[in-house]
Design a protein around this motif. Structure first.
Motif, PDB file in Angstrom:
ATOM      1  N   ALA A 158      -9.239   4.852  11.090  1.00  0.00           N
ATOM      2  CA  ALA A 158      -9.134   3.490  10.559  1.00  0.00           C
ATOM      3  C   ALA A 158     -10.091   3.399   9.377  1.00  0.00           C
ATOM      4  N   GLU A 159      -9.555   3.231   8.146  1.00  0.00           N
ATOM      5  CA  GLU A 159     -10.365   3.296   6.934  1.00  0.00           C
ATOM      6  C   GLU A 159      -9.951   2.211   5.945  1.00  0.00           C
ATOM      7  N   TYR A 160     -10.830   1.953   4.973  1.00  0.00           N
ATOM      8  CA  TYR A 160     -10.550   1.029   3.877  1.00  0.00           C
ATOM      9  C   TYR A 160     -10.509   1.827   2.570  1.00  0.00           C
ATOM     10  N   PRO A 161      -9.326   2.332   2.181  1.00  0.00           N
ATOM     11  CA  PRO A 161      -9.246   3.094   0.930  1.00  0.00           C
ATOM     12  C   PRO A 161      -9.553   2.192  -0.272  1.00  0.00           C
ATOM     13  N   CYS A 162     -10.042   2.798  -1.336  1.00  0.00           N
ATOM     14  CA  CYS A 162     -10.295   2.038  -2.559  1.00  0.00           C
ATOM     15  C   CYS A 162      -8.966   1.686  -3.221  1.00  0.00           C
ATOM     16  N   ALA A 163      -8.994   0.783  -4.185  1.00  0.00           N
ATOM     17  CA  ALA A 163      -7.770   0.301  -4.840  1.00  0.00           C
ATOM     18  C   ALA A 163      -6.981   1.447  -5.460  1.00  0.00           C
ATOM     19  N   ARG A 164      -7.686   2.434  -6.033  1.00  0.00           N
ATOM     20  CA  ARG A 164      -6.993   3.561  -6.671  1.00  0.00           C
ATOM     21  C   ARG A 164      -6.248   4.406  -5.636  1.00  0.00           C
ATOM     22  N   GLU A 165      -6.907   4.614  -4.473  1.00  0.00           N
ATOM     23  CA  GLU A 165      -6.248   5.397  -3.408  1.00  0.00           C
ATOM     24  C   GLU A 165      -5.037   4.668  -2.849  1.00  0.00           C
ATOM     25  N   LEU A 166      -5.158   3.346  -2.730  1.00  0.00           N
ATOM     26  CA  LEU A 166      -4.045   2.554  -2.198  1.00  0.00           C
ATOM     27  C   LEU A 166      -2.807   2.646  -3.071  1.00  0.00           C
ATOM     28  N   GLU A 167      -3.018   2.738  -4.388  1.00  0.00           N
ATOM     29  CA  GLU A 167      -1.888   2.781  -5.314  1.00  0.00           C
ATOM     30  C   GLU A 167      -0.998   3.993  -5.076  1.00  0.00           C
ATOM     31  N   THR A 168      -1.579   5.077  -4.626  1.00  0.00           N
ATOM     32  CA  THR A 168      -0.808   6.316  -4.438  1.00  0.00           C
ATOM     33  C   THR A 168      -0.473   6.579  -2.963  1.00  0.00           C
ATOM     34  N   LEU A 169      -0.996   5.731  -2.085  1.00  0.00           N
ATOM     35  CA  LEU A 169      -0.811   5.952  -0.644  1.00  0.00           C
ATOM     36  C   LEU A 169       0.475   5.294  -0.152  1.00  0.00           C
ATOM     37  N   GLU A 170       1.283   6.047   0.569  1.00  0.00           N
ATOM     38  CA  GLU A 170       2.485   5.482   1.198  1.00  0.00           C
ATOM     39  C   GLU A 170       2.127   5.040   2.609  1.00  0.00           C
ATOM     40  N   TYR A 171       2.281   3.734   2.881  1.00  0.00           N
ATOM     41  CA  TYR A 171       1.947   3.214   4.203  1.00  0.00           C
ATOM     42  C   TYR A 171       2.870   2.056   4.563  1.00  0.00           C
ATOM     43  N   ARG A 172       3.015   1.849   5.876  1.00  0.00           N
ATOM     44  CA  ARG A 172       3.838   0.735   6.362  1.00  0.00           C
ATOM     45  C   ARG A 172       3.008  -0.552   6.342  1.00  0.00           C
ATOM     46  N   SER A 173       3.680  -1.654   6.012  1.00  0.00           N
ATOM     47  CA  SER A 173       3.030  -2.961   6.078  1.00  0.00           C
ATOM     48  C   SER A 173       4.098  -4.037   6.189  1.00  0.00           C
ATOM     49  N   ILE A 177      -0.728  -7.806   1.287  1.00  0.00           N
ATOM     50  CA  ILE A 177      -2.107  -8.042   1.701  1.00  0.00           C
ATOM     51  C   ILE A 177      -2.997  -8.125   0.472  1.00  0.00           C
ATOM     52  N   ASP A 178      -3.798  -9.206   0.403  1.00  0.00           N
ATOM     53  CA  ASP A 178      -4.760  -9.354  -0.688  1.00  0.00           C
ATOM     54  C   ASP A 178      -6.105  -8.768  -0.271  1.00  0.00           C
ATOM     55  N   GLY A 179      -6.844  -8.248  -1.235  1.00  0.00           N
ATOM     56  CA  GLY A 179      -8.183  -7.740  -0.951  1.00  0.00           C
ATOM     57  C   GLY A 179      -8.157  -6.380  -0.283  1.00  0.00           C
ATOM     58  N   ALA A 180      -9.217  -6.112   0.475  1.00  0.00           N
ATOM     59  CA  ALA A 180      -9.347  -4.813   1.139  1.00  0.00           C
ATOM     60  C   ALA A 180      -8.251  -4.641   2.184  1.00  0.00           C
ATOM     61  N   VAL A 181      -7.684  -3.453   2.237  1.00  0.00           N
ATOM     62  CA  VAL A 181      -6.606  -3.156   3.180  1.00  0.00           C
ATOM     63  C   VAL A 181      -7.082  -2.080   4.148  1.00  0.00           C
ATOM     64  N   ARG A 182      -7.035  -2.388   5.436  1.00  0.00           N
ATOM     65  CA  ARG A 182      -7.447  -1.426   6.475  1.00  0.00           C
ATOM     66  C   ARG A 182      -6.241  -0.569   6.843  1.00  0.00           C
ATOM     67  N   ILE A 183      -6.358   0.720   6.671  1.00  0.00           N
ATOM     68  CA  ILE A 183      -5.258   1.648   6.931  1.00  0.00           C
ATOM     69  C   ILE A 183      -5.556   2.446   8.202  1.00  0.00           C
ATOM     70  N   VAL A 184      -4.627   2.394   9.131  1.00  0.00           N
ATOM     71  CA  VAL A 184      -4.731   3.167  10.372  1.00  0.00           C
ATOM     72  C   VAL A 184      -3.787   4.364  10.259  1.00  0.00           C
ATOM     73  N   THR A 185      -4.339   5.551  10.436  1.00  0.00           N
ATOM     74  CA  THR A 185      -3.557   6.780  10.277  1.00  0.00           C
ATOM     75  C   THR A 185      -3.535   7.557  11.585  1.00  0.00           C
ATOM     76  N   VAL A 186      -2.318   7.923  12.002  1.00  0.00           N
ATOM     77  CA  VAL A 186      -2.128   8.815  13.143  1.00  0.00           C
ATOM     78  C   VAL A 186      -1.458  10.073  12.597  1.00  0.00           C
ATOM     79  N   PRO A 187      -2.169  11.172  12.481  1.00  0.00           N
ATOM     80  CA  PRO A 187      -1.600  12.388  11.887  1.00  0.00           C
ATOM     81  C   PRO A 187      -0.273  12.773  12.544  1.00  0.00           C
ATOM     82  N   GLY A 188       0.721  13.024  11.698  1.00  0.00           N
ATOM     83  CA  GLY A 188       2.034  13.442  12.186  1.00  0.00           C
ATOM     84  C   GLY A 188       2.900  12.316  12.683  1.00  0.00           C
TER      85      GLY A 188
END
Length: 384
Positions: A158-173, A177-188
């Motif tokens: 469970a992490e808070y990627p920076c804005a630059r990382e978020l731009e390239t990250l594919e994630y479900r939502s 979401i405004d502001g900091a986005v908490r990303i939960v990752t389960v490998p695989g």
């Protein structure tokens, strides 16, 4: 006011100390704000935590953007220090459910491209709504892959990627979401924006089992049992299968075939019974003198269809046919049929005199009465 959210940093914190920033009486209890809290407020489909602040019960927790609002059974003095204790058994169940749902939803999204459009964590199970339909085979495959991830004991991040990382990250939502986005990752399995609490490793989730499915809007709603709840569900079904196998005198793995055989036997007996009743009704009708003014018959053990059938057959030989089935104690179901008299008008008198309910149109009415056999016979003697 601002509350530091300890659960966001470590979802395994069970107890903590904090200072009361404010306490006001509200509609559902005393509304308490702390400078920091490990109590998770309801959000993202996950129910709020419960527990205690000192000896004061916390019954609900709500997210107020900058601060967390604790609904308490008693007031707490602003400025005082309190010791918080979370109902850990309840919280851990929620962590299992939420983490398991992430895995299953992520796998469905990867395999079929469907979005999770609804998630509800109930007292006994989890429901997940997907934007498309799934076959039984596709559900089973997603379930198998989800449990494979559980057994791999992957670390959940469970992490808070920076804005630059978020731009390239594919994630479900589910929403923007405004502001900091908490990303939960389960490998695989899954990468998803989420504010909820999760276990550290997938092995802590336990089994994931889909127990039912139904069409929902243009997609499908699945019911999942996860973790301890899945084990409880298995135990209950195992007890039932053992009981059924004992009743049928077969091995547990043979119960489905044995029940199928019982159903086929019951269908044969039902057909035989219908044939015997048909012959009985024909014999009863032949015993009625043709042209008789009225016939009132009491016959035990008839269902509504059989009562109607017998009354209809009798009405061919008698001016008015009334068939009753039941008992003095529990009342009688009835059908009155006449091709010559006004059965509908009779029904109104019958219901009024015999505490009945029902009706219909000529030539047939039906319903039930709460009266004794003698009272029913007396009514027909008096009316006709």
């Amino acid at each position: 006011m601002f509350t530091k959210r300890l659960y966001d940093e470590n979802s395994y914190i069970r107890e903590f100390d904090a200072r009361v920033l404010s306490c006001e009486e509200g509609k559902n209890g005393y509304e308490v704000v702390l400078d920091e809290s490990a109590f998770f407020p309801e959000g993202g489909g996950q129910p709020a935590d419960q527990g205690f602040l000192n000896d004061v019960r916390v019954t609900d927790v709500r997210d107020k953007k900058d601060y967390v609002l604790h609904i308490c059974s008693q007031s707490l003095e602003p400025g005082s220090l309190v010791h918080g204790r979370i109902d850990w058994e309840r919280r851990f169940l929620h962590m299992q459910q939420h983490s398991g749902e992430h895995i299953f939803s992520g796998i469905v999204h990867r395999l079929h491209g469907y979005d999770n459009i609804g998630f509800h964590m109930g007292k006994d199970f989890v429901t997940v709504d997907f934007s498309g339909l799934l076959t039984e085979e596709e559900i089973a495959e997603a379930e198998r892959q989800a449990n494979t991830v559980v057994l791999a004991n992957e670390r959940i991040l469970a992490e808070y990627p920076c804005a630059r990382e978020l731009e390239t990250l594919e994630y479900r939502s589910k929403k923007e979401i405004d502001g900091a986005v908490r990303i939960v990752t389960v490998p695989g399995a899954d990468v998803c924006a989420c504010c909820g609490t999760h276990v550290k490793r997938t092995g802590e989730i336990g089994p994931i089992k889909v127990t039912s499915s139904e069409h929902y809007k243009t997609g499908i709603r699945l019911t999942l049992e996860i973790g301890w709840r899945a084990l409880e569900d298995y135990e209950e079904k195992h007890r039932n299968v053992k009981a059924i196998s004992a009743l049928l005198s077969v091995k547990p793995e043979e119960t489905a075939a044995a029940v199928q055989k019982q159903q086929e036997l019951m269908q044969e007996l039902r057909l035989q019974n219908n044939g015997l009743k048909q012959r009985l009704f024909e014999m009863m009708v032949k015993e009625i003198p043709e042209g008789q003014e009225k016939t009132v018959i009491f016959e035990d053990g008839l269902n509504a269809v059989e009562i109607r059938k017998l009354a209809d057959m009798l009405s061919e030989r008698t001016g008015l046919a009334a068939v009753f089935s039941g008992s003095d104690g529990e009342g009688y179901k009835y059908v009155v049929c006449s091709r010559q008299k006004d059965a509908a008008a009779l029904g109104k008198d019958l219901n009024r005199e015999l505490n009945g309910r029902g009706g219909g149109k000529n030539p047939m009415i039906q319903g039930s009465v709460q009266a004794e056999k003698a009272q029913i016979r007396e009514f027909f003697e008096k009316v006709y």
